[in-house]
Write a protein that holds these residues in place. Structure first.
Motif, PDB file in Angstrom:
ATOM      1  N   TYR A 324       0.844  -1.253  -0.027  1.00 52.05           N
ATOM      2  CA  TYR A 324       0.011   0.019   0.078  1.00 52.05           C
ATOM      3  C   TYR A 324       0.919   1.083   0.045  1.00 52.05           C
ATOM      4  O   TYR A 324       0.530   2.306  -0.637  1.00 52.05           O
ATOM      5  CB  TYR A 324      -0.873  -0.067   1.110  1.00 52.05           C
ATOM      6  N   ARG A 325       2.043   1.182   0.926  1.00 50.49           N
ATOM      7  CA  ARG A 325       2.908   2.318   0.751  1.00 50.49           C
ATOM      8  C   ARG A 325       3.690   2.687  -0.532  1.00 50.49           C
ATOM      9  O   ARG A 325       3.733   3.708  -0.810  1.00 50.49           O
ATOM     10  CB  ARG A 325       3.851   2.210   1.895  1.00 50.49           C
ATOM     11  N   ASN A 326       3.950   1.499  -1.365  1.00 53.99           N
ATOM     12  CA  ASN A 326       4.255   1.729  -2.710  1.00 53.99           C
ATOM     13  C   ASN A 326       3.507   2.362  -3.726  1.00 53.99           C
ATOM     14  O   ASN A 326       3.799   3.253  -4.393  1.00 53.99           O
ATOM     15  CB  ASN A 326       4.822   0.374  -3.157  1.00 53.99           C
ATOM     16  N   GLY A 327       2.036   1.696  -3.417  1.00 57.26           N
ATOM     17  CA  GLY A 327       1.113   2.280  -4.261  1.00 57.26           C
ATOM     18  C   GLY A 327       1.007   3.889  -3.960  1.00 57.26           C
ATOM     19  O   GLY A 327       0.738   4.799  -4.977  1.00 57.26           O
ATOM     20  N   MET A 328       1.078   4.355  -2.880  1.00 57.54           N
ATOM     21  CA  MET A 328       0.908   5.774  -2.634  1.00 57.54           C
ATOM     22  C   MET A 328       1.953   6.478  -2.796  1.00 57.54           C
ATOM     23  O   MET A 328       1.958   7.729  -3.653  1.00 57.54           O
ATOM     24  CB  MET A 328       0.957   5.877  -0.978  1.00 57.54           C
ATOM     25  N   MET A 329       3.345   5.816  -3.124  1.00 59.95           N
ATOM     26  CA  MET A 329       4.499   6.394  -3.243  1.00 59.95           C
ATOM     27  C   MET A 329       4.173   6.661  -5.060  1.00 59.95           C
ATOM     28  O   MET A 329       4.682   7.824  -5.649  1.00 59.95           O
ATOM     29  CB  MET A 329       5.709   5.713  -3.214  1.00 59.95           C
ATOM     30  N   LEU A 330       3.666   5.753  -5.793  1.00 56.71           N
ATOM     31  CA  LEU A 330       3.634   5.917  -7.127  1.00 56.71           C
ATOM     32  C   LEU A 330       2.763   6.906  -7.307  1.00 56.71           C
ATOM     33  O   LEU A 330       2.981   7.728  -8.434  1.00 56.71           O
ATOM     34  CB  LEU A 330       3.318   4.401  -7.683  1.00 56.71           C
ATOM     35  N   ALA A 331       1.422   7.082  -6.764  1.00 54.21           N
ATOM     36  CA  ALA A 331       0.479   7.960  -6.993  1.00 54.21           C
ATOM     37  C   ALA A 331       1.111   9.401  -6.688  1.00 54.21           C
ATOM     38  O   ALA A 331       0.835  10.167  -7.533  1.00 54.21           O
ATOM     39  CB  ALA A 331      -0.551   7.783  -6.043  1.00 54.21           C
ATOM     40  N   ARG A 332       1.770   9.511  -5.882  1.00 56.16           N
ATOM     41  CA  ARG A 332       2.498  11.014  -5.460  1.00 56.16           C
ATOM     42  C   ARG A 332       3.375  11.440  -6.730  1.00 56.16           C
ATOM     43  O   ARG A 332       3.520  12.588  -6.700  1.00 56.16           O
ATOM     44  CB  ARG A 332       3.220  10.709  -4.180  1.00 56.16           C
ATOM     45  N   HIS A 333       4.099  10.546  -7.405  1.00 52.85           N
ATOM     46  CA  HIS A 333       4.691  10.806  -8.343  1.00 52.85           C
ATOM     47  C   HIS A 333       4.100  10.562  -9.722  1.00 52.85           C
ATOM     48  O   HIS A 333       4.722  10.642 -10.901  1.00 52.85           O
ATOM     49  CB  HIS A 333       6.082   9.772  -8.320  1.00 52.85           C
ATOM     50  N   GLY A 334       2.931  10.528  -9.970  1.00 50.63           N
ATOM     51  CA  GLY A 334       2.079  10.432 -11.062  1.00 50.63           C
ATOM     52  C   GLY A 334       2.017   9.320 -11.765  1.00 50.63           C
ATOM     53  O   GLY A 334       1.171   9.433 -12.889  1.00 50.63           O
ATOM     54  N   LEU A 335       2.312   8.219 -11.264  1.00 51.26           N
ATOM     55  CA  LEU A 335       1.999   6.772 -11.925  1.00 51.26           C
ATOM     56  C   LEU A 335       0.749   6.287 -11.204  1.00 51.26           C
ATOM     57  O   LEU A 335       0.831   5.425 -10.604  1.00 51.26           O
ATOM     58  CB  LEU A 335       3.043   5.880 -11.598  1.00 51.26           C
ATOM     59  N   TRP A 336      -0.344   6.898 -12.016  1.00 45.63           N
ATOM     60  CA  TRP A 336      -1.764   6.543 -11.406  1.00 45.63           C
ATOM     61  C   TRP A 336      -2.222   5.177 -11.795  1.00 45.63           C
ATOM     62  O   TRP A 336      -2.779   4.434 -10.678  1.00 45.63           O
ATOM     63  CB  TRP A 336      -2.633   7.401 -11.780  1.00 45.63           C
ATOM     64  N   SER A 337      -2.169   4.597 -12.758  1.00 42.03           N
ATOM     65  CA  SER A 337      -2.695   3.241 -13.270  1.00 42.03           C
ATOM     66  C   SER A 337      -1.804   2.314 -12.313  1.00 42.03           C
ATOM     67  O   SER A 337      -2.402   1.531 -11.762  1.00 42.03           O
ATOM     68  CB  SER A 337      -2.368   3.177 -14.491  1.00 42.03           C
ATOM     69  N   PRO A 338      -0.492   2.373 -12.201  1.00 34.25           N
ATOM     70  CA  PRO A 338       0.356   1.457 -11.342  1.00 34.25           C
ATOM     71  C   PRO A 338      -0.136   1.214  -9.841  1.00 34.25           C
ATOM     72  O   PRO A 338       0.020   0.473  -9.227  1.00 34.25           O
ATOM     73  CB  PRO A 338       1.640   1.639 -11.681  1.00 34.25           C
ATOM     74  N   GLN A 358      -8.896   7.078  -0.741  1.00 35.20           N
ATOM     75  CA  GLN A 358      -7.439   7.439  -1.403  1.00 35.20           C
ATOM     76  C   GLN A 358      -7.662   6.518  -2.616  1.00 35.20           C
ATOM     77  O   GLN A 358      -6.941   6.915  -3.662  1.00 35.20           O
ATOM     78  CB  GLN A 358      -6.349   6.783  -0.338  1.00 35.20           C
ATOM     79  N   LEU A 359      -8.197   5.289  -2.659  1.00 35.30           N
ATOM     80  CA  LEU A 359      -8.406   4.397  -3.836  1.00 35.30           C
ATOM     81  C   LEU A 359      -8.904   5.298  -4.956  1.00 35.30           C
ATOM     82  O   LEU A 359      -8.474   4.933  -6.287  1.00 35.30           O
ATOM     83  CB  LEU A 359      -8.622   3.040  -3.427  1.00 35.30           C
ATOM     84  N   ASP A 360     -10.255   5.742  -4.514  1.00 37.01           N
ATOM     85  CA  ASP A 360     -11.141   6.425  -5.544  1.00 37.01           C
ATOM     86  C   ASP A 360     -10.315   7.690  -6.045  1.00 37.01           C
ATOM     87  O   ASP A 360     -10.525   7.892  -7.183  1.00 37.01           O
ATOM     88  CB  ASP A 360     -12.547   6.707  -4.950  1.00 37.01           C
ATOM     89  N   PHE A 361      -9.720   8.313  -5.080  1.00 42.37           N
ATOM     90  CA  PHE A 361      -8.927   9.553  -5.675  1.00 42.37           C
ATOM     91  C   PHE A 361      -7.879   9.187  -6.564  1.00 42.37           C
ATOM     92  O   PHE A 361      -7.849   9.756  -7.729  1.00 42.37           O
ATOM     93  CB  PHE A 361      -8.132  10.129  -4.489  1.00 42.37           C
ATOM     94  N   VAL A 362      -7.110   7.984  -6.415  1.00 44.24           N
ATOM     95  CA  VAL A 362      -6.050   7.599  -7.532  1.00 44.24           C
ATOM     96  C   VAL A 362      -6.977   7.080  -8.626  1.00 44.24           C
ATOM     97  O   VAL A 362      -6.452   7.477  -9.826  1.00 44.24           O
ATOM     98  CB  VAL A 362      -5.330   6.487  -6.898  1.00 44.24           C
ATOM     99  N   GLN A 363      -7.845   6.460  -8.641  1.00 44.98           N
ATOM    100  CA  GLN A 363      -8.640   5.852  -9.839  1.00 44.98           C
ATOM    101  C   GLN A 363      -9.261   7.168 -10.623  1.00 44.98           C
ATOM    102  O   GLN A 363      -9.335   6.937 -11.645  1.00 44.98           O
ATOM    103  CB  GLN A 363      -9.973   4.988  -9.162  1.00 44.98           C
ATOM    104  N   LEU A 364      -9.579   8.215  -9.991  1.00 53.72           N
ATOM    105  CA  LEU A 364     -10.021   9.467 -10.636  1.00 53.72           C
ATOM    106  C   LEU A 364      -8.964   9.793 -11.547  1.00 53.72           C
ATOM    107  O   LEU A 364      -9.312   9.971 -12.917  1.00 53.72           O
ATOM    108  CB  LEU A 364     -10.411  10.433  -9.767  1.00 53.72           C
ATOM    109  N   HIS A 365      -7.562   9.817 -11.059  1.00 50.34           N
ATOM    110  CA  HIS A 365      -6.672  10.112 -12.103  1.00 50.34           C
ATOM    111  C   HIS A 365      -6.415   9.217 -13.137  1.00 50.34           C
ATOM    112  O   HIS A 365      -5.958   9.264 -14.160  1.00 50.34           O
ATOM    113  CB  HIS A 365      -5.252  10.538 -11.173  1.00 50.34           C
ATOM    114  N   ALA A 366      -6.198   7.766 -12.707  1.00 48.13           N
ATOM    115  CA  ALA A 366      -5.833   6.779 -13.625  1.00 48.13           C
ATOM    116  C   ALA A 366      -6.855   6.792 -14.595  1.00 48.13           C
ATOM    117  O   ALA A 366      -6.340   6.387 -15.905  1.00 48.13           O
ATOM    118  CB  ALA A 366      -5.896   5.509 -12.864  1.00 48.13           C
TER     119      ALA A 366
END
Length: 812
Positions: A324-338, A358-366
Motif C-alpha cells: 500500500y505504501r508503494n502504491g501511495m508513492m507511485l501515485a504521489r509521483h504521477g504513476l496513477w494506473s500502476p 484514497q483508492l477512489d482518488f487515485v482511480q479518478l486520475h488513472a
C-alpha cells in the motif's frame, strides 16, 4: 387459698441494696415466680459515615453553584436579548420551532428596491439576487478605477429575510452579511511572491467578479455558491475563486475554500469516494498531466455552520503495508494506473473508509491517464508522453523504436530534453518498486542522454545494473547492448539538432587508394534508423562516382554543440561496442555530410573541392572520415606529401582576412607600439641567424630596412586591443636564407611561411621562427561560437586549432 396479685409478688421481692443501685445488670438470669428471666442486652449504636456526609455537602454546594450559574446565565441571556437578540440565535437549534427566538431587526425592514437604492447611494452596485427559498442572497459590487475589463468586483454578500407583505410589496430584513476579499496573487499563481522580480515583497488580492450557485448535485446541507475570477496575465491564464456556504438554520454565511485552476475550469460536485454525498472537485490539469483536488463534506463543532470541506490527501497511507505504501508513492509521483493496481490488491487487508477514499482518488486520475494512453495522437512524441504518464513503459519504447529517424526522433529528443522533471520522477519511483524493470531503465537512460549527454546515461545504466549482484556478465552485456541501440536511435538526430546549423569539423585530409570496407562504418540504415552491425556486408555503400577519389580525413577538432573538442578524443560518450549511428550523427553529419578539402599549389594558389563523407570510424582516441570528391591538383602533384590538405565543413569556420598595413605606416599612427615591436623582432631575427650580431640600430634605421614589411592588426586575445600578425616567407630552395614578406613565385622554389604575433604592448605571443618552428599558420578563422579568433595551424602531422588562453597566457 387466696390468689396473689402481681403487686403482691413484687412485695415479696428482696430489697435492692443501695450499693447495687446504678450498676449495670450482671447479665445473670433472674428468677421470678419460679421462672427464670433473661435480661435483654442493649445493642450499641453505629457511628455515621464520614464519606456520606462529605458527598451530601458536595451535592449541596453543586446545587448552589448550578443555581447561581442559571441565575447569572439567565441574567446575561436576558440582557443580550434586550441589547441584540440576533447574538443568541444559536439557541434556536435547541428549541422547538414554536419557541424559537425571532430575528431582531438591526435596521428597519425595507423593500428590495429601497435596499438597492440605498446601496447605490453608498457608491456600490447590487448584483443579481439569488433565491434561497424564501430568503434572498444579494451580491454587492464595487467598480475598479482605471479598468478595461472585469471592472466590477464582488466585495460583500448579504442575505435578506422577508418580513411579510405590507400592501402590495414585500419587506426584507438583513439577517447575514459576509465581506469578500479575493485570494492572494501568490496563491493563484502557485509561486512565492519573492520569486517575482517585479513584485518582490508585494502581495495583492485578486478580484472576484462572478457568483454562481451550484446545481442539484451539491450536498443538501444549506446552499453552496462559487465566487470566481480570471487572471489572464502571463503565459498561463489562471481561474480562481472561493466556495461559499450558507446555513439557513443559523442564517450564517461562510467561506469554505479557496481554489485555483490553470485550465480555466470551474469546480464541480461529483460522487467520487462512493459515499452518499458528492465531493467537490477542482480540476488543475495541465497538458496531459491530471491533477485533481477532491474535498469531502465533514462535520465539525461549530454552531453557526457545523460542516467543513476536508481534502482527500495521499500524504499518509491509510494502510500500513509495504504494498500500500508503494502504491501511495507511485501515485504521489504521477504513476496513477500502476498505483491503482497495487492499492486494489490490498482491499482485503483491514480496508477502511480512508483507504477507499484514497483508492477512489487515485482511480479518478488513472481513468484520465489510461484514456489518454489509448487515444491516437498526431505525433510519436505525444503518444510516447501519454504512455509514459500512464506508466506504460514498454508501449512507449515500441513507439520510439518504430519512429523514423529525422524529425520524429528529433521531436522526441526535444521533448525529453525540455521535461521539467516529471518523467524523471516517475522513473525513480518505478525503479524503487521494481528495480529490475528494463523498460524503465531504458527510459531513464534516454532522458539522461537527452538532457545531459550519452556518457551520463551510460554511467547511470552501469551503476544501477551492476548494483544487482545477481546479474551475470553475459546478461549485463546483452542488456547494455540493447540500451546502446536505443541511445543510437535517439542521439543520431538529437546530437545533430543540438549542434546548431550543421556539422563543425576541422581536420587533415590525404589521398587513399582502396579503403578496406571492413574498417569503416557507413551511415545508418535510412529505413530503420538503427546501426548497421555487419559492416563488411555493406561494401556496396563505399562506391566512388566517376572522376572521384577517396580522401581520408583525420579529425583534429569538432564542435559537439556545446564546445570545441580536439584530439585525442578520449572522452567521447561512445561505447566500445555497438556505437552504431551514434558516431555518424555525433559529428553532425546526419543532416549535411559535405566537407571541403583545401590545398595549396607550389605557387601558393589555394584550391578547394567539396567532398561527401561516406563513412567514419572511431578507435584509439582518433576520429577518421572517408570522403569522396573531385581530385585536387595540389593533391596529385609531387608536393602532395609535403603540403597537407585542410578539411573542414562549411559551417565550421569563417576565414578572417584583416587589412595589412606596413610597419612604416603603422609607426605614423601608433609610434609607441612600433617602438616596442621592432626591438623584439630584431632580437628574434638575430637568434635565428637572419641578422649578424651588431649594436641595436636606431628606430629610424630599422624602419628604413624593414619598414616595407606589413602586419595585420586583429584582436586575437579578446582584450579589445589589436595584436600585430607578421608573416615572413623562408626560401627553402637553398638559394637564399633571408626572410622576407614577399612570397616566392618561382615554381622551382619552395617556401615556408613563418608567423610572429605581437601583443598591443609589444610582447611576442606566438613565434614560428624559434619556439614553434615545426608549425605554420595557415589562416585566421572565426569559429562562430562567440569566442576569440582561432589560428589554423599546419603542424608537423596535421592541421589543428589554437586559441588564446587567458589563464595560461598563450595560444593552445
Amino acid at each position: 387459698m387466696a390468689r396473689k396479685t402481681p403487686q403482691d409478688s413484687q412485695k415479696h421481692l428482696p430489697p435492692v441494696k443501695a450499693s447495687q443501685r446504678g450498676k449495670k445488670p450482671s447479665g445473670k438470669p433472674i428468677r421470678a415466680n419460679g421462672k427464670t428471666k433473661v435480661p435483654l442486652k442493649k445493642q450499641p449504636s453505629k457511628p455515621k459515615s464520614r464519606l456520606n456526609g462529605g458527598l451530601v455537602k458536595l451535592g449541596a454546594i453543586a446545587i448552589i453553584l448550578a443555581s447561581g450559574g442559571l441565575v447569572v446565565g439567565g441574567t446575561w441571556l436576558a440582557i443580550r436579548l434586550m441589547i441584540d437578540p440576533n447574538t443568541v440565535l444559536w439557541l434556536n437549534q435547541f428549541l422547538p420551532a414554536w419557541t424559537r427566538i425571532p430575528v431582531a431587526a438591526s435596521s428597519s425592514p425595507q423593500t428590495l428596491a429601497a435596499i438597492q437604492d440605498k446601496i447605490r447611494q453608498s457608491g456600490l452596485i447590487t448584483g443579481e439576487p439569488q433565491s434561497l427559498n424564501s430568503e434572498l442572497l444579494l451580491p454587492i459590487l464595487a467598480s475598479k478605477a482605471d479598468c478595461q475589463t472585469d471592472c466590477q468586483q464582488i466585495v460583500e454578500l448579504r442575505v435578506y429575510q422577508p418580513i411579510g407583505p405590507s400592501g402590495n410589496e414585500t419587506y426584507y430584513q438583513l439577517v447575514a452579511e459576509l465581506p469578500i476579499v479575493g485570494p492572494e496573487e501568490y496563491f493563484v499563481l502557485s509561486t512565492p511572491v519573492s520569486a517575482k522580480a517585479d513584485n518582490a515583497g508585494v502581495s495583492r488580492s485578486l478580484p472576484l467578479t462572478k457568483l454562481t450557485r451550484f446545481d442539484s448535485k451539491a450536498p443538501g446541507q444549506g446552499f453552496w455558491f462559487n465566487l470566481s475570477g480570471h487572471q489572464s496575465s502571463g503565459d498561463t491564464p489562471m481561474t480562481y475563486g472561493q466556495i461559499i456556504h450558507y446555513n439557513p438554520d443559523q442564517m450564517h454565511l461562510s467561506i469554505m475554500l479557496q481554489w485555483t485552476s490553470p485550465n480555466e475550469s470551474q469546480p464541480y460536485w461529483q460522487e467520487i469516494t462512493g459515499g452518499s454525498s458528492a465531493e467537490l472537485v477542482v480540476d488543475r490539469m495541465v497538458g496531459l498531466e491530471p491533477q485533481f483536488k477532491v474535498y469531502q463534506v465533514k462535520p465539525r463543532k461549530f454552531v453557526p455552520d457545523p460542516i467543513f470541506l476536508e481534502e482527500v490527501s495521499l500524504a499518509q497511507p491509510a494502510l500500513d503495508t509495504p504494498t500500500y505504501r508503494n502504491g501511495m508513492m507511485l501515485a504521489r509521483h504521477g504513476l496513477w494506473s500502476p498505483a491503482q493496481q497495487l492499492l486494489k490488491s490490498q482491499k482485503s487487508k483491514k480496508w477502511s473508509t480512508s483507504a477507499q477514499a484514497q483508492l477512489d482518488f487515485v482511480q479518478l486520475h488513472a481513468q484520465v491517464t489510461e484514456a489518454q494512453s489509448k487515444q491516437p495522437w498526431a505525433t510519436p512524441s505525444q503518444q510516447i508522453l501519454a504512455n509514459l504518464i500512464d506508466g506504460r513503459w514498454a508501449d512507449a519504447l515500441l513507439v520510439f523504436q518504430s519512429s523514423a529517424p529525422g524529425s520524429p526522433v528529433q521531436e522526441i529528443a526535444t521533448f525529453l530534453k525540455n521535461d521539467s522533471g516529471g518523467l524523471w520522477e516517475r522513473v525513480e519511483a518505478a525503479l524503487k518498486v521494481n528495480p529490475n524493470d528494463e523498460n524503465v531503465k531504458a527510459w531513464g537512460a534516454l532522458i539522461l542522454a537527452a538532457q545531459q549527454n550519452r556518457a551520463k546515461a551510460i554511467a547511470w545504466l552501469r551503476q544501477i545494473t551492476f548494483a544487482n549482484t545477481f546479474v551475470s556478465t553475459a546478461e549485463t552485456f546483452t542488456l547494455n547492448y540493447q540500451f546502446y541501440e536505443l541511445l543510437d536511435h535517439l542521439e543520431g538526430t538529437f546530437t545533430n539538432a543540438s549542434g546548431g546549423d550543421g556539422s563543425k569539423i576541422i581536420g587533415t585530409a590525404q589521398l587513399v587508394q582502396k579503403p578496406n570496407s571492413a574498417d569503416w562504418l557507413p551511415p545508418a540504415n535510412k529505413n530503420t534508423g538503427l546501426a548497421i552491425r555487419n559492416i563488411s556486408s555493406q561494401s556496396s555503400t563505399l562506391q566512388l562516382e566517376p572522376q572521384q577519389v577517396w580522401y581520408q580525413v583525420q579529425v583534429g577538432a569538432f564542435n559537439d554543440g556545446q564546445r570545441w573538442k580536439q584530439q585525442p578524443f578520449s572522452d567521447l560518450p561512445l561505447p566500445t561496442i555497438a556505437y552504431g549511428s551514434q558516431l555518424w550523427h555525433y559529428l553532425g553529419l546526419g543532416a549535411n555530410s559535405r566537407i571541403q578539402i583545401t590545398g595549396w599549389t607550389a605557387e601558393g594558389t589555394q584550391e578547394s573541392t567539396i567532398a561527401t563523407v561516406k563513412a567514419a570510424v572511431y578507435r584509439g582516441g582518433t576520429l577518421q572520415l572517408l570522403a569522396a570528391g573531385e581530385p585536387l591538383l595540389s593533391a596529385t602533384q609531387g608536393t602532395a606529401n609535403k603540403t597537407k590538405l585542410l578539411a573542414h565543413t562549411e559551417s565550421s569556420l569563417r576565414w578572417l582576412e584583416p587589412v595589412s598595413i606596413s610597419l612604416w605606416d603603422l609607426n605614423q599612427l601608433q609610434p609607441q607600439w612600433i617602438s616596442t615591436i621592432l626591438p623584439v623582432l630584431r632580437r628574434e631575427l638575430l637568434k635565428s641567424g637572419q641578422l649578424k650580431s651588431e649594436a641595436l640600430p636606431s628606430l629610424t634605421s630599422m624602419l628604413s630596412e624593414i619598414g616595407h614589411w606589413s602586419v595585420r592588426p586583429i584582436d586575437l586575445t579578446g582584450n579589445n586591443q589589436p595584436e600585430a600578425v607578421l608573416t615572413l616567407y623562408e626560401d627553402r630552395s637553398g638559394a637564399s636564407q633571408k626572410l622576407d614578406v614577399t612570397r616566392p613565385i618561382n615554381n622551382d622554389q619552395l617556401y615556408k611561411p613563418r608567423t610572429l604575433i605581437f601583443s598591443d604592448t609589444g610582447s611576442l605571443l606566438y613565434n614560428e621562427i624559434s619556439k614553434d618552428a615545426q608549425s605554420s599558420l595557415t589562416a585566421l578563422a572565426d569559429l562562430g561560437d562567440g569566442g576569440t579568433a582561432a589560428l589554423i595551424v599546419n603542424g608537423s602531422n596535421a592541421y589543428n586549432l589554437k586559441r588564446w588562453s587567458v589563464q595560461r597566457q598563450r595560444f593552445e
